[in-house]
Design a protein around this motif. Structure first.
Motif, PDB file in Angstrom:
ATOM      1  N   ASP A 202      68.256 139.473  77.762  1.00 23.69           N
ATOM      2  CA  ASP A 202      67.410 139.952  76.678  1.00 23.69           C
ATOM      3  C   ASP A 202      68.305 140.081  75.457  1.00 23.69           C
ATOM      4  OD1 ASP A 202      64.629 142.024  77.674  1.00 23.69           O
ATOM      5  OD2 ASP A 202      65.450 140.288  78.691  1.00 23.69           O
ATOM      6  N   LEU A 203      67.948 139.418  74.367  1.00 27.74           N
ATOM      7  CA  LEU A 203      68.723 139.482  73.130  1.00 27.74           C
ATOM      8  C   LEU A 203      67.934 140.274  72.106  1.00 27.74           C
ATOM      9  CD1 LEU A 203      69.961 135.772  72.839  1.00 27.74           C
ATOM     10  CD2 LEU A 203      70.940 137.657  74.168  1.00 27.74           C
ATOM     11  N   ILE A 204      68.527 141.353  71.596  1.00 23.01           N
ATOM     12  CA  ILE A 204      67.812 142.251  70.699  1.00 23.01           C
ATOM     13  C   ILE A 204      68.530 142.337  69.367  1.00 23.01           C
ATOM     14  CG2 ILE A 204      66.923 144.581  70.353  1.00 23.01           C
ATOM     15  CD1 ILE A 204      67.901 143.580  73.865  1.00 23.01           C
ATOM     16  N   ASP A 205      67.909 141.808  68.317  1.00 18.37           N
ATOM     17  CA  ASP A 205      68.472 141.871  66.965  1.00 18.37           C
ATOM     18  C   ASP A 205      67.421 141.368  65.981  1.00 18.37           C
ATOM     19  OD1 ASP A 205      70.079 141.445  64.545  1.00 18.37           O
ATOM     20  OD2 ASP A 205      71.809 141.637  65.871  1.00 18.37           O
ATOM     21  N   ASP A 206      67.262 142.066  64.866  1.00 19.34           N
ATOM     22  CA  ASP A 206      66.280 141.629  63.872  1.00 19.34           C
ATOM     23  C   ASP A 206      66.942 141.022  62.645  1.00 19.34           C
ATOM     24  OD1 ASP A 206      67.364 143.823  62.544  1.00 19.34           O
ATOM     25  OD2 ASP A 206      65.435 144.438  61.696  1.00 19.34           O
ATOM     26  N   ASP A 207      68.267 140.876  62.676  1.00 14.60           N
ATOM     27  CA  ASP A 207      69.011 140.423  61.509  1.00 14.60           C
ATOM     28  C   ASP A 207      69.035 138.906  61.421  1.00 14.60           C
ATOM     29  OD1 ASP A 207      70.428 140.799  59.201  1.00 14.60           O
ATOM     30  OD2 ASP A 207      72.308 141.393  60.166  1.00 14.60           O
ATOM     31  N   LYS A 208      69.275 138.418  60.206  1.00 16.95           N
ATOM     32  CA  LYS A 208      69.443 136.993  59.979  1.00 16.95           C
ATOM     33  C   LYS A 208      70.894 136.698  59.618  1.00 16.95           C
ATOM     34  CE  LYS A 208      64.702 136.068  58.420  1.00 16.95           C
ATOM     35  NZ  LYS A 208      63.854 135.563  57.308  1.00 16.95           N
ATOM     36  N   VAL A 209      71.323 135.479  59.905  1.00 14.83           N
ATOM     37  CA  VAL A 209      72.683 135.074  59.602  1.00 14.83           C
ATOM     38  C   VAL A 209      72.882 135.056  58.092  1.00 14.83           C
ATOM     39  CG1 VAL A 209      74.417 133.261  59.829  1.00 14.83           C
ATOM     40  CG2 VAL A 209      72.784 133.677  61.694  1.00 14.83           C
ATOM     41  N   CYS A 210      73.968 135.691  57.657  1.00 15.88           N
ATOM     42  CA  CYS A 210      74.318 135.772  56.240  1.00 15.88           C
ATOM     43  C   CYS A 210      75.604 134.980  56.009  1.00 15.88           C
ATOM     44  CB  CYS A 210      74.505 137.239  55.850  1.00 15.88           C
ATOM     45  SG  CYS A 210      75.124 137.507  54.174  1.00 15.88           S
ATOM     46  N   LEU A 211      75.815 134.529  54.792  1.00 16.18           N
ATOM     47  CA  LEU A 211      77.031 133.795  54.462  1.00 16.18           C
ATOM     48  C   LEU A 211      78.281 134.597  54.808  1.00 16.18           C
ATOM     49  CD1 LEU A 211      78.109 131.170  53.084  1.00 16.18           C
ATOM     50  CD2 LEU A 211      78.212 132.495  50.957  1.00 16.18           C
ATOM     51  N   THR A 212      78.220 135.907  54.642  1.00 15.63           N
ATOM     52  CA  THR A 212      79.390 136.751  54.929  1.00 15.63           C
ATOM     53  C   THR A 212      79.648 136.909  56.419  1.00 15.63           C
ATOM     54  OG1 THR A 212      78.052 138.779  54.839  1.00 15.63           O
ATOM     55  CG2 THR A 212      79.092 138.050  52.784  1.00 15.63           C
ATOM     56  N   ASN A 213      78.762 136.412  57.266  1.00 10.11           N
ATOM     57  CA  ASN A 213      78.980 136.452  58.723  1.00 10.11           C
ATOM     58  C   ASN A 213      79.889 135.321  59.201  1.00 10.11           C
ATOM     59  OD1 ASN A 213      75.482 137.313  59.296  1.00 10.11           O
ATOM     60  ND2 ASN A 213      77.217 138.664  58.907  1.00 10.11           N
ATOM     61  N   LEU A 214      80.098 134.310  58.364  1.00  8.17           N
ATOM     62  CA  LEU A 214      80.853 133.137  58.805  1.00  8.17           C
ATOM     63  C   LEU A 214      82.306 133.455  59.132  1.00  8.17           C
ATOM     64  CD1 LEU A 214      78.335 131.627  57.546  1.00  8.17           C
ATOM     65  CD2 LEU A 214      79.908 129.755  57.111  1.00  8.17           C
ATOM     66  N   ASN A 215      82.820 134.574  58.638  1.00  5.92           N
ATOM     67  CA  ASN A 215      84.230 134.878  58.893  1.00  5.92           C
ATOM     68  C   ASN A 215      84.480 135.424  60.289  1.00  5.92           C
ATOM     69  OD1 ASN A 215      83.262 137.587  58.579  1.00  5.92           O
ATOM     70  ND2 ASN A 215      85.316 138.220  57.927  1.00  5.92           N
TER      71      ASN A 215
ATOM     72  N   GLY B 163      70.563 132.200  57.201  1.00  6.19           N
ATOM     73  CA  GLY B 163      69.156 132.454  56.919  1.00  6.19           C
ATOM     74  C   GLY B 163      68.261 132.452  58.140  1.00  6.19           C
ATOM     75  N   LYS B 164      68.800 132.074  59.302  1.00  7.09           N
ATOM     76  CA  LYS B 164      68.018 132.052  60.539  1.00  7.09           C
ATOM     77  C   LYS B 164      68.247 133.343  61.323  1.00  7.09           C
ATOM     78  CE  LYS B 164      68.222 127.012  60.980  1.00  7.09           C
ATOM     79  NZ  LYS B 164      68.601 125.872  61.863  1.00  7.09           N
ATOM     80  N   TYR B 165      67.276 133.702  62.164  1.00  8.55           N
ATOM     81  CA  TYR B 165      67.409 134.907  62.983  1.00  8.55           C
ATOM     82  C   TYR B 165      68.557 134.734  63.978  1.00  8.55           C
ATOM     83  CZ  TYR B 165      63.102 137.103  61.350  1.00  8.55           C
ATOM     84  OH  TYR B 165      62.149 137.716  60.579  1.00  8.55           O
TER      85      TYR B 165
ATOM     86  N   ILE C  57      73.869 138.789  48.781  1.00 10.23           N
ATOM     87  CA  ILE C  57      73.362 137.446  49.085  1.00 10.23           C
ATOM     88  C   ILE C  57      72.518 137.463  50.351  1.00 10.23           C
ATOM     89  CG2 ILE C  57      75.197 136.176  47.906  1.00 10.23           C
ATOM     90  CD1 ILE C  57      76.632 135.916  50.574  1.00 10.23           C
ATOM     91  N   CYS C  58      72.035 138.644  50.728  1.00 15.62           N
ATOM     92  CA  CYS C  58      71.134 138.720  51.876  1.00 15.62           C
ATOM     93  C   CYS C  58      69.859 137.933  51.578  1.00 15.62           C
ATOM     94  CB  CYS C  58      70.764 140.177  52.168  1.00 15.62           C
ATOM     95  SG  CYS C  58      72.118 141.184  52.789  1.00 15.62           S
ATOM     96  N   PRO C  59      69.237 137.336  52.602  1.00 13.71           N
ATOM     97  CA  PRO C  59      67.963 136.654  52.389  1.00 13.71           C
ATOM     98  C   PRO C  59      66.966 137.600  51.727  1.00 13.71           C
ATOM     99  CG  PRO C  59      68.798 136.184  54.585  1.00 13.71           C
ATOM    100  CD  PRO C  59      69.687 137.240  54.006  1.00 13.71           C
ATOM    101  N   PRO C  60      66.083 137.101  50.859  1.00 12.60           N
ATOM    102  CA  PRO C  60      65.149 137.959  50.134  1.00 12.60           C
ATOM    103  C   PRO C  60      64.308 138.860  51.034  1.00 12.60           C
ATOM    104  CG  PRO C  60      65.117 135.733  49.235  1.00 12.60           C
ATOM    105  CD  PRO C  60      65.945 135.687  50.485  1.00 12.60           C
ATOM    106  N   ASP C  61      63.981 138.383  52.233  1.00  8.38           N
ATOM    107  CA  ASP C  61      63.134 139.166  53.135  1.00  8.38           C
ATOM    108  C   ASP C  61      63.931 139.940  54.180  1.00  8.38           C
ATOM    109  OD1 ASP C  61      63.991 136.901  54.410  1.00  8.38           O
ATOM    110  OD2 ASP C  61      62.109 136.528  55.464  1.00  8.38           O
ATOM    111  N   ALA C  62      65.243 140.061  53.982  1.00  3.61           N
ATOM    112  CA  ALA C  62      66.080 140.792  54.940  1.00  3.61           C
ATOM    113  C   ALA C  62      65.655 142.247  55.010  1.00  3.61           C
ATOM    114  CB  ALA C  62      67.545 140.695  54.535  1.00  3.61           C
ATOM    115  N   LYS C  63      65.540 142.764  56.234  1.00  2.15           N
ATOM    116  CA  LYS C  63      65.068 144.139  56.422  1.00  2.15           C
ATOM    117  C   LYS C  63      66.173 145.165  56.226  1.00  2.15           C
ATOM    118  CE  LYS C  63      61.487 142.731  59.719  1.00  2.15           C
ATOM    119  NZ  LYS C  63      60.990 142.864  61.119  1.00  2.15           N
TER     120      LYS C  63
END
Length: 259
Positions: A50-63, A74-76, A210-216
């Motif tokens: 079971d994978l639980i997360d509501d976040d989307k990939v952000c450019l700052t996650n690439l590191n 931009g994808k979940y 730079i979070c996606p516009p609909d980021a929660k």
């Protein structure tokens, strides 16, 4: 018969592989730590997640996040991780929960179905609820403490929560868990003194979100934005995965107490 888990079977045997294949592991938080947990566990032969997360990939996650690439921005995260895991093992059973775990929606999760629970979320409220639910159902759990603002991956270690030191998040968790009567909890943590992030507004999410516009849950809403590296959260996630494999295949082991 030779298959993709044969090299692992040489170490843990057919019985160990069978135990992993029949296990369902819940990973709360598919980020820098949780992503590496998923990566290692699916490669080890765990059969269901079971994978639980509501976040989307952000450019700052690439590191630091194994699921983050230019194509996945931009994808979940849960969907990206699930797709990656299925490319590794097409037979893996994955249930995706695109939501932020809270006490209010805790009843939506079948804790009693889980063989093991990984807490890799950031907020104390969510961590406490996950832990208490796991304890109530007597499901093994391991919890990730702070991996941000750390530079020495070699300081990451497995311990009981009440044997931790230095880590600010672990200090808060010790206090809250003691109030709730929790007597032991296996965690991964670092005893490295956190590095204070450089205050540079030219690269700050405070002024350049730079979070996606609909980021929660945007970075601008966070009290602190920690610095991070590629290696510290990865080591934390791999240590967790190793404990999970060991516990599932040989029986749950409590974290060793410091002498």
């Amino acid at each position: 018969m030779l298959d993709q888990f044969s090299r692992t079977q040489l170490l843990i045997g057919k019985e160990g592989i069978d135990k992993l294949s029949s296990a369902r592991v819940a990973v709360f938080g598919i980020g820098g730590v949780g992503g590496y947990v998923c990566e290692a566990l699916v490669r080890s032969g765990v059969g269901a997640f079971d994978l639980i997360d509501d976040d989307k990939v952000c450019l700052t996650n690439l590191n630091r996040q194994i699921l983050a690439t230019r194509k996945t921005v931009g994808k979940y995260k849960a969907e990206v991780m699930a797709e990656r895991m299925r490319e590794i093992n097409p037979n893996v059973d994955i249930r995706i929960h695109k939501c932020f775990f809270l006490p209010e929606n805790a009843d939506d999760f079948p804790f009693e179905e889980y063989s093991y629970i990984i807490d890799a979320v950031d907020t104390v409220t969510a961590k406490l609820e996950i832990i208490m639910r796991a304890k109530a159902k007597k499901v093994p759990i391991i919890s990730a403490m702070g991996a941000g603002n750390k530079l020495d991956a070699g300081r990451m270690q497995i311990a009981d929560i009440y044997d931790t030191k230095v880590c600010p998040l672990a200090r808060v968790m010790r206090y809250e868990l003691r109030k709730k009567g929790v007597q032991e909890l296996k965690v991964v943590y670092s005893d490295e003194i956190p590095t204070r992030p450089i205050e540079d507004m030219s690269i700050s999410c405070r002024t350049h979100c730079i979070c996606p516009p609909d980021a929660k849950h945007k970075c601008t809403e966070r009290r602190d934005i920690p610095g991070s590296t590629a290696f510290v959260p990865a080591v934390a996630g791999l240590l967790i995965a190793g404990e999970v494999v060991k516990d599932i295949t040989t029986g749950y082991h409590k974290a060793k107490k410091r002498r």
